[in-house]
Scaffold this motif. Structure first.
Motif, PDB file in Angstrom:
ATOM      1  N   GLU A 183       0.849  -1.064   0.162  1.00  0.00           N
ATOM      2  CA  GLU A 183       0.004  -0.082   0.011  1.00  0.00           C
ATOM      3  C   GLU A 183       0.988   1.139   0.100  1.00  0.00           C
ATOM      4  O   GLU A 183       0.498   2.269  -0.764  1.00  0.00           O
ATOM      5  N   LEU A 186       2.072   1.942  -3.159  1.00  0.00           N
ATOM      6  CA  LEU A 186       1.040   2.678  -4.063  1.00  0.00           C
ATOM      7  C   LEU A 186       0.495   4.108  -3.598  1.00  0.00           C
ATOM      8  O   LEU A 186      -0.195   4.549  -4.503  1.00  0.00           O
ATOM      9  N   THR A 210       6.483  -2.979  -6.092  1.00  0.00           N
ATOM     10  CA  THR A 210       5.077  -2.448  -6.653  1.00  0.00           C
ATOM     11  C   THR A 210       5.812  -1.141  -6.944  1.00  0.00           C
ATOM     12  O   THR A 210       5.910  -0.102  -6.064  1.00  0.00           O
ATOM     13  N   VAL A 260       4.884  -7.027 -16.648  1.00  0.00           N
ATOM     14  CA  VAL A 260       5.090  -6.876 -15.350  1.00  0.00           C
ATOM     15  C   VAL A 260       6.292  -6.110 -15.181  1.00  0.00           C
ATOM     16  O   VAL A 260       6.644  -5.543 -14.260  1.00  0.00           O
ATOM     17  N   ARG A 307      -0.740   3.626 -10.025  1.00  0.00           N
ATOM     18  CA  ARG A 307      -2.074   2.930  -9.922  1.00  0.00           C
ATOM     19  C   ARG A 307      -2.564   2.660 -11.367  1.00  0.00           C
ATOM     20  O   ARG A 307      -3.123   1.233 -11.517  1.00  0.00           O
ATOM     21  N   TYR A 310      -0.791  -0.656 -12.651  1.00  0.00           N
ATOM     22  CA  TYR A 310      -1.320  -1.885 -12.020  1.00  0.00           C
ATOM     23  C   TYR A 310      -2.586  -2.273 -12.205  1.00  0.00           C
ATOM     24  O   TYR A 310      -2.895  -3.309 -12.231  1.00  0.00           O
ATOM     25  N   LEU A 311      -3.481  -1.290 -12.447  1.00  0.00           N
ATOM     26  CA  LEU A 311      -4.952  -1.633 -12.635  1.00  0.00           C
ATOM     27  C   LEU A 311      -5.065  -2.401 -14.114  1.00  0.00           C
ATOM     28  O   LEU A 311      -5.836  -3.120 -14.356  1.00  0.00           O
ATOM     29  N   MET A 313      -2.534  -4.002 -15.583  1.00  0.00           N
ATOM     30  CA  MET A 313      -1.773  -5.192 -15.450  1.00  0.00           C
ATOM     31  C   MET A 313      -2.566  -6.536 -15.741  1.00  0.00           C
ATOM     32  O   MET A 313      -3.426  -6.639 -15.306  1.00  0.00           O
ATOM     33  N   GLY A 314      -2.094  -7.300 -16.649  1.00  0.00           N
ATOM     34  CA  GLY A 314      -2.595  -8.562 -17.155  1.00  0.00           C
ATOM     35  C   GLY A 314      -3.605  -8.537 -18.254  1.00  0.00           C
ATOM     36  O   GLY A 314      -4.302  -9.450 -18.470  1.00  0.00           O
ATOM     37  N   SER A 315      -3.993  -7.219 -18.742  1.00  0.00           N
ATOM     38  CA  SER A 315      -4.956  -7.144 -19.745  1.00  0.00           C
ATOM     39  C   SER A 315      -4.638  -7.672 -20.989  1.00  0.00           C
ATOM     40  O   SER A 315      -5.527  -8.170 -21.772  1.00  0.00           O
ATOM     41  N   LYS A 316      -3.256  -8.090 -21.013  1.00  0.00           N
ATOM     42  CA  LYS A 316      -2.694  -8.772 -22.360  1.00  0.00           C
ATOM     43  C   LYS A 316      -2.083 -10.047 -22.039  1.00  0.00           C
ATOM     44  O   LYS A 316      -1.120  -9.782 -20.782  1.00  0.00           O
TER      45      LYS A 316
ATOM     46  N   ILE B  81      -8.758 -12.237 -19.812  1.00  0.00           N
ATOM     47  CA  ILE B  81      -8.409 -13.222 -20.804  1.00  0.00           C
ATOM     48  C   ILE B  81      -8.125 -14.616 -20.341  1.00  0.00           C
ATOM     49  O   ILE B  81      -7.692 -14.714 -19.272  1.00  0.00           O
ATOM     50  N   MET B 138      -7.010 -13.153 -11.912  1.00  0.00           N
ATOM     51  CA  MET B 138      -7.361 -12.014 -12.570  1.00  0.00           C
ATOM     52  C   MET B 138      -9.015 -11.740 -12.358  1.00  0.00           C
ATOM     53  O   MET B 138      -9.419 -10.609 -12.209  1.00  0.00           O
ATOM     54  N   LEU B 174       0.611 -13.272 -12.908  1.00  0.00           N
ATOM     55  CA  LEU B 174      -0.587 -12.362 -13.199  1.00  0.00           C
ATOM     56  C   LEU B 174      -1.381 -12.370 -11.786  1.00  0.00           C
ATOM     57  O   LEU B 174      -2.197 -11.498 -11.455  1.00  0.00           O
ATOM     58  N   ARG B 181      -2.905  -4.870  -7.470  1.00  0.00           N
ATOM     59  CA  ARG B 181      -3.944  -4.184  -8.218  1.00  0.00           C
ATOM     60  C   ARG B 181      -5.330  -3.884  -7.119  1.00  0.00           C
ATOM     61  O   ARG B 181      -6.086  -3.385  -7.154  1.00  0.00           O
ATOM     62  N   THR B 183      -5.027  -3.688  -4.032  1.00  0.00           N
ATOM     63  CA  THR B 183      -4.758  -2.608  -2.856  1.00  0.00           C
ATOM     64  C   THR B 183      -5.174  -1.317  -3.759  1.00  0.00           C
ATOM     65  O   THR B 183      -5.729  -0.225  -2.803  1.00  0.00           O
ATOM     66  N   VAL B 184      -4.874  -1.033  -4.903  1.00  0.00           N
ATOM     67  CA  VAL B 184      -5.054   0.313  -5.408  1.00  0.00           C
ATOM     68  C   VAL B 184      -6.711   0.417  -5.622  1.00  0.00           C
ATOM     69  O   VAL B 184      -7.145   1.511  -5.115  1.00  0.00           O
TER      70      VAL B 184
END
Lengths: 320, 308
Positions: A183, A186, A210, A260, A307, A310-311, A313-316, B81, B138, B174, B181, B183-184
């Motif tokens: 935390e 971030l 992070t 990452v 932020r 990190y939000l 992240m992982g979308s691909k 995904i 995810m 991930l 994530r 935490t945000v």
């Protein structure tokens, strides 16, 4: 004395022979072994290149854990001046698995924080093999918040098998301490750059890594669980760590593809342990480059961008 | 073994199975061994009537008991995904996912809903331990982000029920990234000045405990829930000594200052209503089934509840 990993055994033989020859020649002045020894050297160099050309994920884990790799202490010594260690979490203890304090990085004052594994039996025990207890994370939070108040960039060096699984650590809130450290990463309004210099073990690593920018050394790893732990859970056999290391995608190269980590720092041929000085220098340049990339966008923009990173992240996946 | 198990139960089972009744009419309490009839057990919110042991409860069953009249609207969660790492252990990850979906009838390991408790508008999220050990991947990360965003949009408190073995290994790094994530997401809530209440249920371990599950304004646990970062077996192997009785259980954590309260499931709803109303600056809840007095916060809340 070079420490060889199991897959480096053939290399150990050749390098050992060359060394023996030269030792012999030192005792007998009339012997000329240089041609032969040089041939062996070339053979060893070829073999080293072959071995390290395409290291498997499990071998990378072994290299990442190599005892002769430069550790946090070595980086702090070589890259920072006026390092002033700051101790304690103001609550319970000072955790020796976490080093940290004020220092100058290329003349600019920063806060540096990192896991330290120790370099011999005595210091390894003292450093608890780089496995932090809650106090370590709470010290890090304290230092990060101080850096934030005084506008100092934060540099973290990550090298831990994971947070320490002990009775006292749990009683004093290991999970809460890690959560608060993540935390803090971030929340602070100053640049935060991180380098994984060896092992990035699970939550214990997240608590420091992070960051606005994360770099990884070529043979470092960052994973949700150790390959051995994963193998014993999913394969019901801890010996399947090779398969687990493969499946977990824990190498710097894979993590770059996954977004990452932001950059991979090349290591000398044969791994960081073969040329610590060059490795440390390369890490220094990467830190400078990352701080330069971030610039001085101001508190709010910095926090927002971190932020967002990190939000998203992982979308691909790996395919992208 | 005896005539009940050999004769009576098969007979009962055969009679009921013909009428398509639930397969397991009886559940044995893991703690005291009492056989509990399914209706008795669900009436008691899966708490053993013999010894008070809190068994697992699905998010849906929990929400039905939590929200006024069992009415809630699901908050939609963006689908991540599929199988980002093409992970394969002894089974392929998508196969494990499908098996979990089939056995639970749920999409994934977390359910997010909005509705009212004691006429107090809230958003709630609950983790489903029966879905791959509730593990945080995810989707769970997306669910937490969606829950926080919805709470911020509606200006409501978020109540989160955690239950997980930790991060989902099949999503590798991930899954680990869901720690920062989530935490945000929690920070968005806190910066909006909204309460975040965590109810830790059995078991909550690993990366889940070390992120959103430990960042609540108020931390409540169900009795005897295992709450830890490293599990007791790992610790015993590391330190090679026997751990004390009740180590890492809710009451132990309460004693060590890591929790605000340990509250039995039967009293949880009333307590959550009281706490959220106080934190949101609302008057005390009206007890019983009396209609709530017309209060200014009621109208917009109801309007909000019908939004998709």
């Amino acid at each position: 004395m070079t420490t060889y990993l199991d897959f480096e055994k053939p290399l150990a033989e050749i390098e050992g022979k060359a060394e023996e020859l030269r030792a012999l020649a030192r005792r007998n002045a009339e012997m000329d072994v240089e041609a032969e020894a040089a041939a062996l050297d070339r053979k060893a160099a070829d073999m080293l290149r072959d071995l390290y050309k395409d290291l498997s994920p499990w071998r990378k884990c072994q290299v990442a854990r190599h005892p002769d790799r430069p550790h946090c202490r070595d980086y702090i010594r070589a890259l920072f001046t006026e390092y002033t260690p700051l101790a304690g979490d103001r609550n319970f203890a000072d955790d020796h698995a976490v080093m940290g304090g004020l220092a100058r990085f290329r003349d600019k004052a920063v806060m540096v924080i990192g896991h330290e594994k120790g370099h011999d039996t005595k210091t390894r025990i003292e450093r608890n093999f780089g496995m932090a207890r809650p106090e370590g994370y709470r010290k890090a939070v304290r230092l990060m918040e101080m850096a934030d108040r005084f506008g100092l960039p934060v540099v973290t060096l990550v090298d831990t098998p994971g947070a320490y699984p002990g009775k006292g650590a749990e009683e004093r809130g290991q999970s809460e301490a890690i959560a608060r450290s993540t935390e803090a990463c971030l929340t602070i309004g100053v640049p935060l750059v991180s380098v994984i210099i060896g092992e990035g073990g699970s939550g214990g690593a997240v608590a420091f890594a992070t960051a606005d920018r994360l770099a990884m050394l070529e043979h470092s790893v960052y994973s949700v669980i150790s390959p051995e732990g994963c193998a014993s859970i999913l394969w019901k056999d801890a010996e399947k760590m090779r398969e687990a290391a493969e499946a977990l995608r824990l190498t710097a190269q894979d993590l770059l593809k996954l977004g990452v980590c932001d950059r991979v720092i090349p290591e000398p041929m044969g791994g960081a342990q073969r040329d610590p000085t060059a490795t440390v220098a390369a890490v220094g340049d990467a830190i400078a480059a990352m701080l330069g990339e971030i610039g001085t966008p101001g508190r709010a923009a910095l926090i927002k961008a971190r932020r967002r990173k990190y939000l998203d992240m992982g979308s691909k996946g790996l395919a992208a | 073994m005896n005539w009940i198990t050999n004769y009576v139960r098969p007979r009962i089972n055969s009679i009921f199975s013909r009428r398509e009744m639930p397969e397991n009419l009886w559940t044995k309490c893991d703690e005291c061994g009492t056989m509990l009839f399914h209706r008795e057990l669900s009436d008691a919110l899966n708490v053993c009537t013999g010894c008070g042991h809190h068994m697992g409860i699905t998010p849906r069953a929990r929400f039905e008991a939590l929200f006024d009249g069992g009415v809630f609207a699901e908050v939609s969660v963006p689908k991540p995904i599929d199988d980002p790492l093409k992970f394969r252990d002894q089974k392929k990850y998508p196969e494990r996912l499908r098996a979990a979906q089939k056995s639970t009838g749920e999409t994934e390991a977390m359910l997010v809903a909005e509705g009212e408790i004691g006429r107090t508008p809230i958003v709630a999220a609950a983790q489903d331990f029966s879905f791959m050990g509730g593990s945080m991947g995810m989707y769970v990360g997306n669910a937490i982000v969606a829950a926080c965003e919805r709470a911020v949009a509606l200006k409501r408190p978020l109540i989160l029920f955690s239950a997980a073995g930790g991060a989902r290994m099949q999503e590798g790094i991930l899954s680990l990234m869901q720690m920062p994530r989530s935490t945000v997401a929690v920070q968005m809530l806190k910066e909006a000045g909204l309460p975040y209440i965590v109810v830790l249920t059995h078991p909550t371990t690993g990366g889940v405990t070390a992120s959103y599950a430990m960042l609540g304004d108020i931390q409540i646990a169900e009795p005897n829930a295992l709450i830890c970062f490293a599990g007791p077996r790992v610790i015993e192997q590391t330190i090679r000594e026997k751990l004390p009785e009740g180590f890492q259980r809710a009451e132990y954590l309460l004693d060590h200052g890591m929790l605000d309260r340990v509250t039995p499931r039967a009293q949880l709803r009333d307590e959550l209503i009281a706490i959220t109303r106080m934190l949101m600056g609302l008057p005390p809840a009206v007890a019983g089934d009396l209609p709530a007095p017309d209060s200014p916060e009621k109208a917009p809340a109801e309007k909000a509840a019908v939004q998709p």
